[in-house]
Design an enzyme around this catalytic site. Structure first.
Site, PDB file in Angstrom:
ATOM      1  N   ASP A 102       4.190   8.575   2.610  1.00  0.00           N
ATOM      2  CA  ASP A 102       4.538   9.970   2.341  1.00  0.00           C
ATOM      3  C   ASP A 102       4.315  10.315   0.877  1.00  0.00           C
ATOM      4  O   ASP A 102       5.045   9.835   0.012  1.00  0.00           O
ATOM      5  CB  ASP A 102       5.999  10.210   2.728  1.00  0.00           C
ATOM      6  N   ASP A 295       0.433  16.688   0.656  1.00  0.00           N
ATOM      7  CA  ASP A 295       1.552  15.938   1.217  1.00  0.00           C
ATOM      8  C   ASP A 295       1.179  15.288   2.542  1.00  0.00           C
ATOM      9  O   ASP A 295       1.053  15.960   3.562  1.00  0.00           O
ATOM     10  CB  ASP A 295       2.745  16.883   1.410  1.00  0.00           C
TER      11      ASP A 295
END
Length: 505
Positions: A102, A295
């Site tokens: 992430d 992201d």
């Protein structure tokens, strides 16, 4: 009545001071999306010039010879719907866990207690090298949250030498974080210290690895789920997380870089969007409202509301399909075709212009509809159903997996830039589903399209202390006024008066 007015003023001022101080530390919630679910996945939810890859970081190993990037190829499993994860070994003796990758958060957190949706967890009692710090930690996402305790332990990463000691948040309870069908038991936050919880003194994973092993402060990511159904029973697509540099066999063509505007999320600057060949013609600040970030932990391409509405309108006009239900664009309904009749030929490509490292130039990354009209499931073996891979956002523009699956993305922290090149695995039906073109002149857009600058944490502390000092001075003045009042009390308004009750309301 002076003491009444002074008391009310004191209360209001203290509320204002603490309210302002609190707002300074509010971090926009991170978006986290998991497996498709009608109520969950659709968000119902911290270079000097343009240059080709030959002049950039395109090496088969890092300059210090510490790691071989080829050994890291295909070290990821998963897909955009279930997340991309890698196997890591924690503690002594080692315990293996799958960890979600992430780039939109900064904590390294692992399950440390049983949960219905995970198969195993990190048992800290079985690790002789685990040390608890005694500090609690909690992270809340737009969907889901977890709470736990901070500690440290050795982490072994495939193809990285040694066993660096890493800050680990052990998840003891959670709600909506672990999801049905996922095969990971923790999350690897790869963003900057400013996003770390409970504060930036918690050194993030990659910072620790760079400091302790000496690898370059660069990592790159390839996600290979382009055009694959979230419901497929086949082996997940996987991908590659290369720590320490760039692996040239994973991309084709040139590598294009855009500056990192702020070091919290990987914040970049979007100049404009095109649907097909149609420029949306919005003020460039609208694309960067709040922020624009890259992201990997977000499934969809998320756009500020005005931008999203403009994109939907443009796609609706450009698409060869008429009268599309609003539920499809809003993410509450799927669109289905007879099996074998793919809808991608009916939709235009979508292009995002990013500012180049040469401030007067830009380049565009384009995705074909195979990336944003996403297969989800089939119905009775007769129909193939698809979702819209773009959604509206109240937290800024997010370049999530919908876009990233088309590109090999380089997070060059050393040079404060993010690089994009066409991924060699971004292919569907033998056709490339992404492209990059440039350079283009950016003379027709503002010199700075990004939202207001981020206040750095040291500055936040200065402001906080200043506000506390102001509050203290005002409190002292009010106390002096109260102690020095000489007015006759017979005419005072009491707390029961309608005036006071009205003022409090």
């Amino acid at each position: 009545c002076l003491w009444v007015v002074a008391s009310v003023a004191l209360a209001l001022f203290i509320m204002l001071c603490f309210g302002m101080a609190k707002s300074l530390y509010t971090i926009p919630l991170k978006i986290f999306i998991g497996t498709f679910n009608s109520s969950l996945d659709l968000d119902l939810t911290p270079m000097k010039r343009i240059q080709a890859s030959g002049n950039g970081l395109s090496l088969a190993s890092d300059p210090a010879g510490i790691v071989n990037f080829l050994d890291m190829v295909t070290n990821l499993q998963g897909d955009s719907g279930r997340g991309y994860y890698m196997e890591m070994t924690l503690g002594t003796p080692g315990q293996k866990l799958n960890i979600l990758v992430d780039t939109g958060s900064s904590n390294f957190a692992v399950a440390a207690a049983a949960h219905p949706f995970i198969t195993h967890f990190f048992n800290t009692a079985l690790s002789s090298t685990y040390q608890s710090t005694g500090r609690g930690v909690a992270v809340k996402y737009t969907q889901g949250n977890w709470e736990g305790e901070l500690g440290t332990d050795h982490v072994r990463i495939p193809s990285i030498p040694g066993t660096p000691t890493i800050n680990i948040a052990t998840i003891l309870s959670s709600n909506g974080f672990f999801l049905p069908g996922v095969n990971w038991q923790g999350i690897l936050g790869l963003a900057y210290p400013l996003l770390a919880q409970p504060d930036s003194s918690v050194e993030p994973f990659f910072n620790s690895v760079v400091r302790q092993t000496g690898i370059p402060d660069v990592f790159s990511l390839q996600m290979c789920g382009a055009g694959l159904s979230d419901s497929t029973t086949a082996d997940p697509a996987g991908g590659s997380l290369v720590m320490g540099g760039v692996e040239p066999t994973l991309y084709s063509g040139s590598m294009w870089y855009t500056p990192i505007k702020e070091e919290w999320y990987y914040q970049v600057e979007v100049l404009k969007l095109e649907v097909g060949d149609q420029n949306l013609n919005l003020d460039c600040k609208e694309y960067n409202q709040d922020k624009a970030i890259v992201d990997s932990g977000t499934t969809l391409l998320r756009l500020p509301v005005n931008v999203f509405n403009a994109v939907v309108e443009a796609i609706s006009k450009t698409s060869l399909i008429q009268d599309f239900t609003s539920g499809f664009w809003g993410g509450t309904k799927l669109a289905c075709w007879l099996k074998g009749e793919t809808p991608w030929r009916f939709f235009p490509k979508l292009s995002i212009y990013l500012r180049a490292t040469n401030n007067s130039q830009s380049f565009k990354i384009s995705i074909l509809p195979q990336l944003y009209i996403q297969p989800i499931t089939d119905v009775d073996g007769r129909l193939d159903c698809f979702r819209f891979g773009i959604s509206s956002s109240a937290n800024g523009l997010v370049i999530g997996a919908t876009v990233m699956e088309g590109f090999y993305v380089v997070f060059d922290r050393a040079e404060k830039r993010v690089g994009f090149a066409v991924s060699r695995c971004a292919v569907n039906g033998g056709l490339a589903v992404s492209e990059i073109l440039g350079p283009f002149s950016s003379a027709d857009v503002a010199s700075d399209c990004a939202a207001g600058g981020l206040l750095k944490e040291p500055l936040l502390w200065v402001i906080s202390y200043a506000l506390m000092a102001v509050c203290a001075v005002v409190l002292l003045i009010l106390l002096l006024l109260l102690s020095c009042r000489h007015r006759d009390r017979s005419g005072e308004i009491t707390d029961e008066s309608s005036l006071v009750r009205h003022r409090i309301k």
